[in-house]
Design an enzyme around this catalytic site. Structure first.
Site, PDB file in Angstrom:
ATOM      1  N   CYS A 186       0.776  -1.249  -0.050  1.00 10.83           N
ATOM      2  CA  CYS A 186       0.059  -0.086   0.105  1.00 10.83           C
ATOM      3  C   CYS A 186       0.892   1.522  -0.077  1.00 10.83           C
ATOM      4  CB  CYS A 186      -0.956  -0.128   1.169  1.00 10.83           C
ATOM      5  SG  CYS A 186      -1.468   1.386   1.699  1.00 10.83           S
ATOM      6  N   CYS A 243       0.038   3.566   2.986  1.00 14.45           N
ATOM      7  CA  CYS A 243       0.773   3.022   4.071  1.00 14.45           C
ATOM      8  C   CYS A 243       2.087   3.326   4.267  1.00 14.45           C
ATOM      9  CB  CYS A 243       0.593   1.528   4.268  1.00 14.45           C
ATOM     10  SG  CYS A 243      -1.295   0.885   3.959  1.00 14.45           S
TER      11      CYS A 243
END
Length: 100
Positions: free
Chosen positions: A28, A31
């Site tokens: 991600c 993230c």
């Protein structure tokens, strides 16, 4: 310092004190960006532990805490969820959340 934990460690860790948990995924992009923000936040807070939990490797914990996407930040105080943020967040928003 931010450390990575697993689902088994999570229940024990959040039972006492303030803990900010970052549910993330290694694939991600947001993230990864949030991890830099959290490292910066960690430099300015003393009374809280900040930990990360891999979303993909800890499905039981993800389900238990109702995490539906990543990144998700959950702030626990003495075992109770007190706040939750979804998606990439900026440092001032996370600091306000921690200061409550």
């Amino acid at each position: 310092m931010i450390r990575e934990i697993n689902g088994e460690e999570l229940d024990q860790l959040i039972s006492k004190g303030k803990v900010l948990v970052d549910f993330y995924s290694k694939v991600c992009g947001p993230c990864k960006m949030l991890s830099f923000v959290l490292k910066d936040v960690a430099k300015n807070v003393d009374d809280i532990e900040i930990v990360t939990l891999d979303f993909d490797q800890n499905k039981e914990a993800v389900n238990k805490y109702g995490v539906v996407g990543y990144p998700t930040l959950i702030l626990f105080n003495d075992g109770k969820e007190v706040d939750r943020l979804k998606g990439l967040q900026q440092k001032p928003i996370i600091q306000r959340m921690i200061e409550g």
